[in-house]
Design an enzyme around this catalytic site. Sequence first.
Site, mmCIF file in Angstrom:
data_model
loop_
_atom_site.group_PDB
_atom_site.id
_atom_site.type_symbol
_atom_site.label_atom_id
_atom_site.label_comp_id
_atom_site.label_asym_id
_atom_site.label_seq_id
_atom_site.Cartn_x
_atom_site.Cartn_y
_atom_site.Cartn_z
ATOM 1 N N ARG A 86 0.830 -1.205 0.000
ATOM 2 C CA ARG A 86 0.000 0.000 0.000
ATOM 3 C C ARG A 86 0.863 1.253 0.000
ATOM 4 O O ARG A 86 1.820 1.357 0.769
ATOM 5 C CB ARG A 86 -0.924 0.014 1.224
ATOM 6 C CG ARG A 86 -1.876 -1.168 1.162
ATOM 7 C CD ARG A 86 -2.948 -1.124 2.217
ATOM 8 N NE ARG A 86 -3.757 -2.344 2.108
ATOM 9 C CZ ARG A 86 -4.762 -2.652 2.919
ATOM 10 N NH1 ARG A 86 -5.099 -1.828 3.889
ATOM 11 N NH2 ARG A 86 -5.446 -3.760 2.737
ATOM 12 N N ARG A 101 1.776 0.733 10.333
ATOM 13 C CA ARG A 101 1.362 1.125 8.976
ATOM 14 C C ARG A 101 2.570 1.049 8.045
ATOM 15 O O ARG A 101 3.396 1.961 8.023
ATOM 16 C CB ARG A 101 0.790 2.545 9.027
ATOM 17 C CG ARG A 101 0.085 2.992 7.747
ATOM 18 C CD ARG A 101 -0.547 4.361 7.926
ATOM 19 N NE ARG A 101 -1.560 4.382 8.976
ATOM 20 C CZ ARG A 101 -2.840 4.035 8.803
ATOM 21 N NH1 ARG A 101 -3.269 3.692 7.609
ATOM 22 N NH2 ARG A 101 -3.686 4.062 9.799
ATOM 23 N N GLU A 126 -7.237 -1.542 14.986
ATOM 24 C CA GLU A 126 -7.813 -2.444 13.985
ATOM 25 C C GLU A 126 -6.834 -3.557 13.611
ATOM 26 O O GLU A 126 -5.668 -3.300 13.328
ATOM 27 C CB GLU A 126 -8.156 -1.635 12.726
ATOM 28 C CG GLU A 126 -8.682 -2.515 11.594
ATOM 29 C CD GLU A 126 -8.829 -1.741 10.279
ATOM 30 O OE1 GLU A 126 -8.914 -0.497 10.320
ATOM 31 O OE2 GLU A 126 -8.858 -2.388 9.224
ATOM 32 N N SER A 179 -10.873 -6.404 9.257
ATOM 33 C CA SER A 179 -12.032 -5.675 8.777
ATOM 34 C C SER A 179 -12.816 -6.637 7.898
ATOM 35 O O SER A 179 -12.273 -7.173 6.937
ATOM 36 C CB SER A 179 -11.544 -4.461 7.979
ATOM 37 O OG SER A 179 -12.612 -3.603 7.673
ATOM 38 N N ARG A 183 0.137 -6.896 12.329
ATOM 39 C CA ARG A 183 -0.502 -6.326 13.517
ATOM 40 C C ARG A 183 -0.728 -7.386 14.592
ATOM 41 O O ARG A 183 -0.712 -7.075 15.784
ATOM 42 C CB ARG A 183 -1.809 -5.623 13.140
ATOM 43 C CG ARG A 183 -1.528 -4.354 12.352
ATOM 44 C CD ARG A 183 -2.746 -3.478 12.172
ATOM 45 N NE ARG A 183 -2.388 -2.289 11.401
ATOM 46 C CZ ARG A 183 -3.245 -1.331 11.067
ATOM 47 N NH1 ARG A 183 -4.512 -1.426 11.441
ATOM 48 N NH2 ARG A 183 -2.845 -0.287 10.372
#
Length: 433
Positions: free
Chosen positions: A269, A284, A356, A359, A398
């Site tokens: 990303r 991130r 998070e 999802s 994560r």
Amino acid sequence: MHDIRWIRDNAEAMKAGLKRRGWDGLKVEETVAELFRLDDERREIIARTQRAQEERNRLSKEIGQAMGKKDMALAEQLKARVAELKAESEGAGAAETAAVKALDDALLQLPNLPLAEVPDGADEHDNVETRVVGAKPVFAADFKPKEHFEIGEALGLMDFESAAKMSGARFVILKGALARLERALGQFMLDLHTDVNGYREINPPVLVRDDAMYGTAQLPKFRDDQFRAGDDFWLIPTAEVPLTNLVREEILDEKALPIRVTALTPCFRAEAGAAGRDTRGMIRQHQFTKVELVSITTPEKSMEEHERMTACAEEVLKRLGLHYRVVTLCTGDMGFASQKTYDIEVWLPGQDRFREISSCSVCGEFQARRMNTRVRSSEGKSNRFVHTLNGSGVAVGRALIAVLENYQNADGSVRIPDALRPYMGGLEVIAAA
RNA sequence: GGAGAGGUGGCAGAGUGGUCGAAUGCGUCGCACUCGAAAUGCGAAGUACGGGCAACCGUACCGGGGGUUCGAAUCCCUCCCUCUCCGCCA
């Protein structure tokens, strides 16, 4: 992508949905009016093109018949008439292509609409906590839990500096037991989903072409979030892309559904819109590992499947003994393709907050329309679009952060959760060498 | 990377310029025969879009896009994919 006919028949519902998504009222009115205008234009042009084509076809057929009867004079006469129609017909064809594209381009910009039950809201502050599972780990009163990067760096097993030298910001190098821990987490999750949860393991390409990215709606709107590889490929931002596109342009048998697939892949990303956010640590990253879950279902079963999928992702955290909560995302915080999303947020003692880690979204037929994936109907009725769902099961990077922060000891070592020990060669504690 | 062969309905597979949305076989669905099933016989069935209250009519679709032609599954160009041989490569 939405069906223009549905929008025509349900204009008020469309407008209300876009407003719930946080669109400005004026923009909604303008957008819908523009869609109608484009569609009117498109239909008018199609009707005109078809009439011209019909005439041409009819005359051409007569030419064939005339030649069959050796009536060359008549044939020549007819040819001249068709030639006259030709220029008009060609112009109409080009106009039709342009009109269809103009409407499609506009439709591709529209997000999916939230289901009625999704809470209204502007951003993550309006998400609704749906359930909390487990409890915070207890640390000694005089010990302040550290953040994952402090733990990893102190162990000498997490190296941001070397990563920055070769690749820049938002990359990390894991070493030794932490490299293995990340591998262990991925294997553990994959085994759980295949052996217990009924998903089929897939090892897909991580480089895909434009069509696949349009299918799952990363394109055309989120181009800037993606990494380009060469002239032809995109690096996948999630295995949702290849897993969902597994069924693109297919007409599936209802008996074959649901299709449940899972994959462990690197994800890439650009994080273009996240400058300055989560710059410290490996929350991130430009590149991370994730186990993804994708289901393809009939329209009737998608909501049920959504609950099931979320439960499958939760099971990962339960088995790792991690404290988490499930939140229902509000209308303003949902992804572009989603109708309803549950986020699973894991407790991070070092950050003293939930973050998070998964999802899970149900997309209805939004992606299926883009991919043209349908389910064959049993009796006579026309084929319907399938429903697609995707969820992280879970983000491996994560999860590693969560293990480090929740299982840290005061002396800087980290206990390995029982579920992972078989994957760690029996290792019980990661300690500084 | 070089040379060659291909891509046609759910599948297999004919079709090389006109009446071809496309033979035939398998598979699917209906009916007949049968106590029932099998076998057999008869019949049905593509997708999308536009018009119409509807019956229905029209247009497009033979890997994608473009071209030639009065007319293209069929001829030409281009891209993608599959297969074979050679080269290279983890």
